[in-house]
Design a protein around this motif. Structure first.
Motif, PDB file in Angstrom:
ATOM      1  N   GLY A 158       0.780  -1.233   0.000  1.00  0.00           N
ATOM      2  CA  GLY A 158       0.000   0.000   0.000  1.00  0.00           C
ATOM      3  C   GLY A 158       0.806   1.274   0.000  1.00  0.00           C
ATOM      4  O   GLY A 158       0.274   2.338   0.347  1.00  0.00           O
ATOM      5  N   VAL A 180      -0.931  -5.646  -6.666  1.00  0.00           N
ATOM      6  CA  VAL A 180      -2.181  -5.119  -6.123  1.00  0.00           C
ATOM      7  C   VAL A 180      -2.089  -4.941  -4.610  1.00  0.00           C
ATOM      8  O   VAL A 180      -2.838  -4.154  -4.019  1.00  0.00           O
ATOM      9  CB  VAL A 180      -3.377  -6.024  -6.522  1.00  0.00           C
ATOM     10  CG1 VAL A 180      -3.437  -7.288  -5.658  1.00  0.00           C
ATOM     11  CG2 VAL A 180      -4.688  -5.249  -6.475  1.00  0.00           C
ATOM     12  N   LYS A 181      -1.171  -5.644  -3.979  1.00  0.00           N
ATOM     13  CA  LYS A 181      -0.928  -5.458  -2.544  1.00  0.00           C
ATOM     14  C   LYS A 181       0.002  -4.275  -2.289  1.00  0.00           C
ATOM     15  O   LYS A 181      -0.094  -3.621  -1.243  1.00  0.00           O
ATOM     16  CB  LYS A 181      -0.305  -6.723  -1.942  1.00  0.00           C
ATOM     17  CG  LYS A 181      -1.198  -7.951  -1.978  1.00  0.00           C
ATOM     18  CD  LYS A 181      -0.458  -9.168  -1.448  1.00  0.00           C
ATOM     19  CE  LYS A 181      -1.327 -10.418  -1.536  1.00  0.00           C
ATOM     20  NZ  LYS A 181      -0.592 -11.629  -1.067  1.00  0.00           N
ATOM     21  N   ARG A 184      -0.999   1.617  -3.428  1.00  0.00           N
ATOM     22  CA  ARG A 184      -1.940   2.171  -2.442  1.00  0.00           C
ATOM     23  C   ARG A 184      -3.366   2.124  -2.983  1.00  0.00           C
ATOM     24  O   ARG A 184      -3.591   2.038  -4.193  1.00  0.00           O
ATOM     25  CB  ARG A 184      -1.566   3.612  -2.107  1.00  0.00           C
ATOM     26  CG  ARG A 184      -1.659   4.588  -3.280  1.00  0.00           C
ATOM     27  CD  ARG A 184      -1.459   6.021  -2.821  1.00  0.00           C
ATOM     28  NE  ARG A 184      -1.348   6.957  -3.935  1.00  0.00           N
ATOM     29  CZ  ARG A 184      -2.380   7.462  -4.610  1.00  0.00           C
ATOM     30  NH1 ARG A 184      -3.618   7.104  -4.297  1.00  0.00           N
ATOM     31  NH2 ARG A 184      -2.181   8.323  -5.599  1.00  0.00           N
ATOM     32  N   VAL A 185      -4.335   2.205  -2.094  1.00  0.00           N
ATOM     33  CA  VAL A 185      -5.721   2.331  -2.516  1.00  0.00           C
ATOM     34  C   VAL A 185      -5.859   3.643  -3.291  1.00  0.00           C
ATOM     35  O   VAL A 185      -5.425   4.697  -2.825  1.00  0.00           O
ATOM     36  CB  VAL A 185      -6.678   2.317  -1.304  1.00  0.00           C
ATOM     37  CG1 VAL A 185      -8.103   2.643  -1.740  1.00  0.00           C
ATOM     38  CG2 VAL A 185      -6.623   0.957  -0.604  1.00  0.00           C
ATOM     39  N   GLY A 186      -6.401   3.560  -4.492  1.00  0.00           N
ATOM     40  CA  GLY A 186      -6.491   4.728  -5.354  1.00  0.00           C
ATOM     41  C   GLY A 186      -5.302   4.858  -6.288  1.00  0.00           C
ATOM     42  O   GLY A 186      -5.315   5.676  -7.216  1.00  0.00           O
ATOM     43  N   ARG A 231     -11.007  -6.202  -6.841  1.00  0.00           N
ATOM     44  CA  ARG A 231     -10.092  -5.323  -6.111  1.00  0.00           C
ATOM     45  C   ARG A 231      -9.703  -4.082  -6.906  1.00  0.00           C
ATOM     46  O   ARG A 231      -9.166  -3.122  -6.346  1.00  0.00           O
ATOM     47  CB  ARG A 231      -8.825  -6.084  -5.717  1.00  0.00           C
ATOM     48  CG  ARG A 231      -9.077  -7.265  -4.794  1.00  0.00           C
ATOM     49  CD  ARG A 231      -7.835  -8.149  -4.679  1.00  0.00           C
ATOM     50  NE  ARG A 231      -7.516  -8.788  -5.970  1.00  0.00           N
ATOM     51  CZ  ARG A 231      -6.487  -9.607  -6.168  1.00  0.00           C
ATOM     52  NH1 ARG A 231      -5.678  -9.885  -5.148  1.00  0.00           N
ATOM     53  NH2 ARG A 231      -6.276 -10.145  -7.345  1.00  0.00           N
ATOM     54  N   VAL A 232      -9.968  -4.114  -8.226  1.00  0.00           N
ATOM     55  CA  VAL A 232      -9.555  -3.001  -9.082  1.00  0.00           C
ATOM     56  C   VAL A 232     -10.675  -2.618 -10.040  1.00  0.00           C
ATOM     57  O   VAL A 232     -11.528  -3.438 -10.387  1.00  0.00           O
ATOM     58  CB  VAL A 232      -8.297  -3.345  -9.908  1.00  0.00           C
ATOM     59  CG1 VAL A 232      -7.115  -3.646  -8.998  1.00  0.00           C
ATOM     60  CG2 VAL A 232      -8.560  -4.505 -10.868  1.00  0.00           C
ATOM     61  N   ARG A 247      -6.916   0.550 -11.174  1.00  0.00           N
ATOM     62  CA  ARG A 247      -6.961   1.409  -9.986  1.00  0.00           C
ATOM     63  C   ARG A 247      -7.417   0.572  -8.804  1.00  0.00           C
ATOM     64  O   ARG A 247      -8.501  -0.020  -8.812  1.00  0.00           O
ATOM     65  CB  ARG A 247      -7.909   2.579 -10.196  1.00  0.00           C
ATOM     66  CG  ARG A 247      -8.082   3.487  -8.984  1.00  0.00           C
ATOM     67  CD  ARG A 247      -8.968   4.675  -9.321  1.00  0.00           C
ATOM     68  NE  ARG A 247      -9.234   5.490  -8.154  1.00  0.00           N
ATOM     69  CZ  ARG A 247     -10.270   5.356  -7.331  1.00  0.00           C
ATOM     70  NH1 ARG A 247     -11.164   4.390  -7.567  1.00  0.00           N
ATOM     71  NH2 ARG A 247     -10.422   6.138  -6.294  1.00  0.00           N
ATOM     72  N   ARG A 248      -6.582   0.506  -7.758  1.00  0.00           N
ATOM     73  CA  ARG A 248      -6.918  -0.314  -6.589  1.00  0.00           C
ATOM     74  C   ARG A 248      -8.077   0.307  -5.824  1.00  0.00           C
ATOM     75  O   ARG A 248      -8.060   1.500  -5.482  1.00  0.00           O
ATOM     76  CB  ARG A 248      -5.697  -0.463  -5.677  1.00  0.00           C
ATOM     77  CG  ARG A 248      -5.990  -1.350  -4.465  1.00  0.00           C
ATOM     78  CD  ARG A 248      -4.790  -1.534  -3.562  1.00  0.00           C
ATOM     79  NE  ARG A 248      -5.177  -2.241  -2.352  1.00  0.00           N
ATOM     80  CZ  ARG A 248      -4.357  -2.517  -1.341  1.00  0.00           C
ATOM     81  NH1 ARG A 248      -3.076  -2.156  -1.412  1.00  0.00           N
ATOM     82  NH2 ARG A 248      -4.802  -3.156  -0.270  1.00  0.00           N
ATOM     83  N   LEU A 249      -9.064  -0.516  -5.527  1.00  0.00           N
ATOM     84  CA  LEU A 249     -10.274  -0.047  -4.838  1.00  0.00           C
ATOM     85  C   LEU A 249     -10.223  -0.238  -3.328  1.00  0.00           C
ATOM     86  O   LEU A 249     -10.767   0.557  -2.572  1.00  0.00           O
ATOM     87  CB  LEU A 249     -11.496  -0.764  -5.401  1.00  0.00           C
ATOM     88  CG  LEU A 249     -11.804  -0.478  -6.881  1.00  0.00           C
ATOM     89  CD1 LEU A 249     -12.986  -1.345  -7.351  1.00  0.00           C
ATOM     90  CD2 LEU A 249     -12.117   0.991  -7.086  1.00  0.00           C
ATOM     91  N   TYR A 250      -9.586  -1.312  -2.887  1.00  0.00           N
ATOM     92  CA  TYR A 250      -9.513  -1.585  -1.440  1.00  0.00           C
ATOM     93  C   TYR A 250      -8.316  -2.475  -1.154  1.00  0.00           C
ATOM     94  O   TYR A 250      -7.695  -3.003  -2.045  1.00  0.00           O
ATOM     95  CB  TYR A 250     -10.795  -2.201  -0.913  1.00  0.00           C
ATOM     96  CG  TYR A 250     -11.175  -3.515  -1.544  1.00  0.00           C
ATOM     97  CD1 TYR A 250     -10.616  -4.722  -1.083  1.00  0.00           C
ATOM     98  CD2 TYR A 250     -12.100  -3.585  -2.594  1.00  0.00           C
ATOM     99  CE1 TYR A 250     -10.950  -5.932  -1.647  1.00  0.00           C
ATOM    100  CE2 TYR A 250     -12.432  -4.796  -3.166  1.00  0.00           C
ATOM    101  CZ  TYR A 250     -11.867  -5.970  -2.690  1.00  0.00           C
ATOM    102  OH  TYR A 250     -12.205  -7.178  -3.249  1.00  0.00           O
TER     103      TYR A 250
END
Length: 250
Positions: A158, A180-181, A184-186, A231-232, A247-250
């Protein structure tokens, strides 16, 4: 990894040609030439142009692994819109996209650049130094999976604003589970070559080039997975050889 043949397409700036144009999804040569000459070439940094031409002269058809000029222009603007500071590039080659990103980052921005081919990276190093952005780059000559796993284990999940992936297409799914890990979120992960010379829209028997055909199914599988990954949010852009933004969502 890319596929090559002797086909040439549009004329390059100053009447040079580059094999990277073969990757262009846009098959209208006149329209592609218009985009290049009207938008991409006039805004191309002089050192980017020098590195692009030098790469073509040294590596010939292998210079096909360099991102297209209009794609690099997009990535530069996108990094600035993100206000990215901490970034990563998986797959460097001679560093055209790496130099593009470094020039777009603020003075205190950083890029972790990962590639097994140290020799190709060192070919581009004089251009990084001349541009005054060498201090932004941390080059690691290693396989990407090991580096990504190590970053996750060290608690850097993140923390990345932007990750650009342009490496073995057969490893994209494995990379994604780690990138994806780490983003960061966003934040954004960008995967290059996701239209794979247009082969993803053809029947396998219609793909004549053996190397393109050998990686086609990996790219198709990756695209399907990303489209269904909760997740994206994602989009495939028909620029260069296809660029998928996640884009990472969570």
């Amino acid at each position: 990894m890319a596929a090559f043949n002797s086909k040439k397409t549009i004329l390059e700036h100053d009447d040079l040609q580059t094999s990277s144009d073969y990757k262009q999804i846009l098959k209208s040569h006149h329209l592609q030439e218009y985009i290049y000459k009207t938008s991409a070439y006039p805004k191309e940094h002089e050192l980017l142009k020098e590195l692009r031409v030098s790469t073509m002269e040294k590596y010939g058809v292998w210079s096909n692994m360099t991102v297209a000029v209009d794609e690099a222009q997009f990535l530069s603007m996108f990094v600035k819109i993100l206000n990215a500071k901490k970034t990563m590039e998986i797959g460097v080659f001679t560093g055209y996209s790496l130099l593009t990103t470094a020039l777009a980052l603020p003075e205190d921005g950083k890029i972790l650049a990962v590639d097994l081919d140290k020799e190709a990276y060192e070919f581009g190093l004089p251009y990084f130094k001349k541009a005054g952005i060498e201090h932004k780059i941390n080059f690691v000559p290693s396989d990407a999976s090991s580096v990504l796993k190590d970053l996750v284990s060290r608690g850097e999940g993140g923390t990345f604003d932007f990750i650009f992936v342009d490496a073995g297409k057969n490893e994209y799914l494995k990379f994604h589970e780690l990138t994806v890990k780490l983003v960061r979120v966003g934040g954004i992960i960008a995967y290059d070559n996701t239209l794979w010379y247009g082969s993803v829209a053809k029947a396998e028997k219609e793909v004549e080039d053996e190397l393109i055909r050998s990686f086609r199914n990996f790219v198709i599988e990756f695209n399907k997975f990303i489209a269904a990954d909760p997740r994206v949010e994602s989009s495939i852009l028909s620029i260069g050889d296809g660029l998928t933004l996640c884009r990472r969502l969570y």
